[in-house]
Design an enzyme around this catalytic site. Structure first.
Site, PDB file in Angstrom:
ATOM      1  N   HIS A   1      34.272  20.855  18.620  1.00 18.65           N
ATOM      2  CA  HIS A   1      34.170  22.272  18.991  1.00 18.65           C
ATOM      3  C   HIS A   1      32.873  22.564  19.720  1.00 18.65           C
ATOM      4  O   HIS A   1      32.487  23.712  19.841  1.00 18.65           O
ATOM      5  CB  HIS A   1      34.296  23.146  17.730  1.00 18.65           C
ATOM      6  CG  HIS A   1      35.599  22.913  17.027  1.00 18.65           C
ATOM      7  ND1 HIS A   1      36.733  23.650  17.294  1.00 18.65           N
ATOM      8  CD2 HIS A   1      35.959  21.979  16.109  1.00 18.65           C
ATOM      9  CE1 HIS A   1      37.724  23.186  16.548  1.00 18.65           C
ATOM     10  NE2 HIS A   1      37.287  22.168  15.824  1.00 18.65           N
TER      11      HIS A   1
ATOM     12  N   GLU B   1      14.673   1.862  19.937  1.00 18.32           N
ATOM     13  CA  GLU B   1      13.375   1.184  19.848  1.00 18.32           C
ATOM     14  C   GLU B   1      13.476  -0.295  20.237  1.00 18.32           C
ATOM     15  O   GLU B   1      12.510  -0.890  20.699  1.00 18.32           O
ATOM     16  CB  GLU B   1      12.833   1.327  18.416  1.00 18.32           C
ATOM     17  CG  GLU B   1      11.334   1.189  18.317  1.00 18.32           C
ATOM     18  CD  GLU B   1      10.797   1.537  16.927  1.00 18.32           C
ATOM     19  OE1 GLU B   1      11.575   2.021  16.074  1.00 18.32           O
ATOM     20  OE2 GLU B   1       9.609   1.323  16.689  1.00 18.32           O
TER      21      GLU B   1
ATOM     22  N   LYS C   1       0.832   5.659  18.172  1.00 20.78           N
ATOM     23  CA  LYS C   1       0.144   5.611  16.870  1.00 20.78           C
ATOM     24  C   LYS C   1      -1.367   5.589  17.089  1.00 20.78           C
ATOM     25  O   LYS C   1      -2.119   6.281  16.410  1.00 20.78           O
ATOM     26  CB  LYS C   1       0.581   4.385  16.059  1.00 20.78           C
ATOM     27  CG  LYS C   1       1.983   4.496  15.451  1.00 20.78           C
ATOM     28  CD  LYS C   1       2.264   3.311  14.514  1.00 20.78           C
ATOM     29  CE  LYS C   1       3.667   3.339  13.945  1.00 20.78           C
ATOM     30  NZ  LYS C   1       3.968   2.260  13.013  1.00 20.78           N
TER      31      LYS C   1
HETATM   32  O1  PA5 Z   1      10.880  -0.538  13.625  1.00 21.87           O
HETATM   33  C1  PA5 Z   1       9.658  -0.414  13.547  1.00 21.87           C
HETATM   34  O2  PA5 Z   1       8.893  -1.381  13.574  1.00 21.87           O
HETATM   35  C2  PA5 Z   1       9.034   0.968  13.397  1.00 21.87           C
HETATM   36  O3  PA5 Z   1       9.972   1.966  13.473  1.00 21.87           O
HETATM   37  C3  PA5 Z   1       8.336   1.057  12.058  1.00 21.87           C
HETATM   38  O4  PA5 Z   1       9.263   0.801  11.041  1.00 21.87           O
HETATM   39  C4  PA5 Z   1       7.699   2.422  11.841  1.00 21.87           C
HETATM   40  O5  PA5 Z   1       6.862   2.751  12.908  1.00 21.87           O
HETATM   41  C5  PA5 Z   1       6.880   2.418  10.547  1.00 21.87           C
HETATM   42  O6  PA5 Z   1       5.946   1.389  10.547  1.00 21.87           O
HETATM   43  P1  PA5 Z   1       5.333   0.854   9.212  1.00 21.87           P
HETATM   44  O7  PA5 Z   1       6.406   0.243   8.397  1.00 21.87           O
HETATM   45  O8  PA5 Z   1       4.276  -0.136   9.617  1.00 21.87           O
HETATM   46  O9  PA5 Z   1       4.736   2.042   8.501  1.00 21.87           O
END
Ligand code: PA5
Length: 401
Positions: A282, A261, A392
């Site tokens: 394996h 990410e 989202k």
């Molecule tokens: O790293 C990030 O920003 C994302 O992976 C969020 O943690 C994830 O989408 C969850 O978002 P939120 O904490 O707003 O629910």
């Protein structure tokens, strides 16, 4: 705590110390330090927050239920499963798979539970819906003896928490989700789970000292970042964590998110993969060794396993062998490392002295710093996630149709 070995990354002959020195890592280093010093990004500041008393009231519940997605839960799972792999009073609801969530909710006694609802935005669909499933069950109880704790900065979930007078912890705005394990996001539930969070922070702080070193050979976060960067440039853009400590499986999930990410932007990116040794010798080892040469492997090993014993067995020629049980997996790791190196597959090794709080704090922090450095090397913003946000939005639209 931990040590880092990179000799096999050079031994395979594709990159040299000279190549490492040609990378403008000094610039990457000073850009990241400037961002950390000026509070553009706050994942370093939070490890120096000594006020852990705020978590004191979160103790003493039989079950700990954690609801969250991605960065709001993966770090907690990484540390919890590494430290306490054999406990089972922890319930992580980290998906919207009905079978998983509903089977947890069938099993867990909410009256005996502290329940964390964690979402920085407060608007993440899965977290919101999973909270509503809990809310419905709580409303059906005559009286609720458990505790709900919200870790959020806004959105629908914060409004819900305020309306109902639930405990709320916030997350510094300059700490992105996947870098937030050392904030209340990770520390509060880990504290409830009996993990020594002061040692986690101590490990992170020790690692921070090491990561301040401008000498790249003494700074594992910078060096590992540059090695992965150079191999990416040579077409080896798949980074496999191969852990010979099974309790680090969830660390692998956290790693996948952090790398994927943070760096997967503007047509850049390294594809993170997780393998567990010796099992995957394996299966996937065939691909790693003999398949497409597009991978760099990071071995994760422990100097000491928390459970171990002397064993005796006979080999295929009926010869007696006696050794420690852990010598078996150690030899398997070593053999894999030698074979991969002989076949030109670059690899590095991280050795944790023992899997404990200090080591986990150091390990996760080292990777946060590494990804920070790599963001600077690629000249990308490692701290946003526009593609995740786009999905989202689409999902909210679909759900309302
Ligand atoms: O790293 C990030 O920003 C994302 O992976 C969020 O943690 C994830 O989408 C969850 O978002 P939120 O904490 O707003 O629910």
């Amino acid at each position: 705590m931990l040590s880092y070995d990179y000799e096999n990354a050079l031994k395979v002959g594709e990159i040299s110390l000279e190549d490492i020195n040609k990378v403008d890592f000094a610039n990457a280093y000073s850009n990241l330090m400037e961002k950390l010093d000026n509070g553009v990004v706050g994942f370093r500041d939070v490890i120096y927050d000594e006020n852990l008393d705020k978590y004191k009231s979160l103790n003493g519940y039989e079950n700990v239920v954690v609801i969250g997605m991605g960065g709001s839960i993966l770090g907690t799972m990484a540390i919890y499963y590494a430290i306490s792999p054999f406990n089972n009073n922890a319930y992580f609801i980290d998906n919207s798979d009905p079978e998983k969530t509903l089977s947890i909710l069938k099993k867990v006694d909410l009256n005996e539970s502290i329940i964390y609802i964690i979402s920085k935005s407060g608007n993440t669909l899965e977290t919101l819906v999973n909270y509503y499933l809990i809310k419905k069950r709580i409303e059906k109880l005559n009286s609720f003896k458990g505790k709900l704790v919200f870790i959020t900065n806004g959105g629908k979930l914060k409004r819900e928490a305020e309306k109902n007078n639930y405990d709320i912890f916030s997350i510094p705005e300059n700490v992105p989700g996947r870098f937030s394990v050392f904030t209340a996001v990770g520390l509060a539930p880990l504290y409830s789970l009996g993990v020594d969070i002061s040692k986690i922070l101590e490990g992170a702080r020790e690692m921070d000292k090491i990561c301040q070193n401008e000498d790249i050979l003494k700074n594992p976060a910078l060096l590992n970042g540059v090695i992965h960067y150079l191999y990416d440039k040579r077409g080896k853009d798949i980074s496999v964590i191969m852990s010979y400590v099974e309790s680090l499986k969830y660390f692998g999930d956290w790693y996948k998110q952090l790398i994927g990410e943070s760096l997967g932007k503007n047509k850049h990116g390294i594809t993170p993969l997780l393998s567990i040794g010796a099992k995957d010798q394996h299966s996937l080892l065939q691909l790693y060794m003999d398949g497409k040469k597009d991978k760099i492997i990071t071995f994760m090993v422990a100097k000491k396993y928390r459970l171990d014993e002397e064993i005796e067995f006979e080999d295929i020629n009926d010869e007696k062998i006696s050794c420690r049980y852990s010598d078996i997996i150690r030899s398997q790791q070593k053999a894999t490392e030698i074979a991969l190196t002989n076949n030109g597959v670059p690899n590095v090794r991280i050795t944790l002295d023992e899997i404990n709080e200090m080591a986990m704090g150091a390990l996760l922090y080292m990777y946060e710093m590494q990804v920070g450095f790599m963001g600077e090397l690629y000249n990308i913003n490692a701290y946003n996630q526009p593609a995740v946000e786009e999905e989202k939005k689409i999902c909210w639209r679909l759900i309302k149709q």
